[in-house]
Design a protein around this motif. Sequence first.
Motif, mmCIF file in Angstrom:
data_model
loop_
_atom_site.group_PDB
_atom_site.id
_atom_site.type_symbol
_atom_site.label_atom_id
_atom_site.label_comp_id
_atom_site.label_asym_id
_atom_site.label_seq_id
_atom_site.Cartn_x
_atom_site.Cartn_y
_atom_site.Cartn_z
ATOM 1 N N GLU A 86 65.292 37.200 53.341
ATOM 2 C CA GLU A 86 63.940 37.656 53.677
ATOM 3 C C GLU A 86 62.902 36.856 52.894
ATOM 4 O OE1 GLU A 86 62.158 41.767 54.855
ATOM 5 O OE2 GLU A 86 62.463 41.766 52.675
ATOM 6 N N ARG A 155 54.488 46.021 54.542
ATOM 7 C CA ARG A 155 55.535 46.276 55.524
ATOM 8 C C ARG A 155 55.220 47.584 56.245
ATOM 9 N NH1 ARG A 155 60.887 44.383 55.371
ATOM 10 N NH2 ARG A 155 60.934 44.276 53.096
ATOM 11 N N ASP A 156 55.236 47.536 57.574
ATOM 12 C CA ASP A 156 54.929 48.724 58.369
ATOM 13 C C ASP A 156 56.188 49.587 58.530
ATOM 14 O OD1 ASP A 156 53.434 50.482 59.838
ATOM 15 O OD2 ASP A 156 53.330 49.255 61.646
ATOM 16 N N ASP A 158 58.069 50.074 60.966
ATOM 17 C CA ASP A 158 59.176 49.500 61.735
ATOM 18 C C ASP A 158 59.894 48.388 60.978
ATOM 19 O OD1 ASP A 158 57.253 47.542 61.766
ATOM 20 O OD2 ASP A 158 57.110 47.387 63.959
ATOM 21 N N GLN A 160 58.489 45.572 59.883
ATOM 22 C CA GLN A 160 57.815 44.277 60.040
ATOM 23 C C GLN A 160 56.850 44.026 58.878
ATOM 24 O OE1 GLN A 160 57.864 41.614 62.479
ATOM 25 N NE2 GLN A 160 56.636 40.749 60.825
ATOM 26 N N TYR A 162 53.567 42.124 57.411
ATOM 27 C CA TYR A 162 52.310 41.563 57.884
ATOM 28 C C TYR A 162 51.509 41.018 56.701
ATOM 29 C CZ TYR A 162 52.954 44.267 62.233
ATOM 30 O OH TYR A 162 53.437 44.809 63.405
#
Length: 480
Positions: A86, A155-156, A158, A160, A162
Amino acid sequence: MTYFSEYNTDGLYDEMFTSDGSPRPAVQLLVERINNFEEGEFIRRQITAEYALLRMGITFNVYADEQGVEKIFPFDLIPRIIDANEWEWIERGLKQRIHALNLFIDDVYHEQKILKDGIIPHEVVLSSERYLEQCIGLDPPRGIWCHITGTDLVRDGDGQIYVLEDNLGCPSGVSYVVENRQLMKRTFPQLFGMYQIQPVEDYPSHLLDMLQYLVSDRVMTPEVALLTPGIYNSAYFEHSFLAQQMGVELVEGRDLVVMDGYLHMRTTKGFQQVDVLYRRINDDFLDPDVFDSESLLGVPGLMDVYKSGRLALINAPGTCVADDKVVCAYVPKIIKYYLNEDIIIPNVPTYMCWEDDDRNYVLEHIEELVIKEANQSGGYGMLIGPHSTKAECEDFIQRIKQNPRNYIAQPTLSLSRVPVLIDDHFEGRHVDLRPFILYGEDIYVLPGGLTRVALKKGSLVVNSSQGGGSKDTWVLSNPF
């Protein structure tokens, strides 16, 4: 004892645990080690760490706090762990972003091709409070404008990641990254034998290398100084820490003078020429002859020395145009325009209130959105719709109507959480991540960065000025 037996993710994305309560692969060893502590051991170590912070003087200032401005920076002992795979993706995305932003800044102060080609409307850039006409035509050493950037990632729900925003003026917080690591090593030395963790303690040497590189083509042994507003600045601890770690002089504006076309600093041995100035004051205060005439923090004549090529300023004046939150919304187009690449790390979706359709949507859905002023930071000038009163929402509606260019809106993200020690147990708190990027001979991304924690339950505001704290961030060398 099972320290995490009562821990609940509450259905939100958790950096350490999956929705069923299982540790994520990269943190399995850490969870097992903590669960092997005797009852009360983790709390004792947290208290020990807090005393260490006090002894080391790791502080920040809050200007508006009526109980006194200087505070110990809150620190939580459970590290945030980022898997190697990541991080490789994050690093590529940040390098791409900074490369493109540097090209953009150079362009808008020179030929303005991106504006002429209609990729970004002229008025968006030229009306920005941070676009400085005094910087038109400037040519910074090596063609680099944004030498140091702190880009905020979230991080949201889900999973993801951003980009929330970029900080290209005088980004702060890197000293806490280094000190957090030192504190963790003293408090939990055995944990570092369980993982291969990428280092952060060498940041000052990377920083000094970058600073010296900027003028190494004309100066054999560059003289570097760090310009601070003084002891009452919120980041003064960081200024003194970085100067000490790099072995350079920490100066204030009153210590500097322009003589014979060069910048000099006063020393006990007389005046010493300065070749590189790492400034930690805003553009407006740099030179009263060019910017704010009432500034007492800067140096008269400084910009003349800079324009002549006899001084490197870090970051370059004018760089903050890319910090404008309206400009930030165009970064995907900026990357496509200059690099012909799709953005790697996406922006948080953004509504621009200066556009009619976006503004109408924002005004109708303000209670669902986060509203931000284009040029504010630190958690100020912001409305979090779901957590605000009707009166507060109405106030921002009027502000938007009066000056739509000055506001953007974003969805209220369900920021990822991490376990934090609260009294005698662990609870989830929201976090973001601020990696630090250096642009010199190459683009270097400090592994990890500053994980900021919203210590108030349910809060989405992680800034230290708003009650936030921090964690050590471990980037693993090998993937799990």
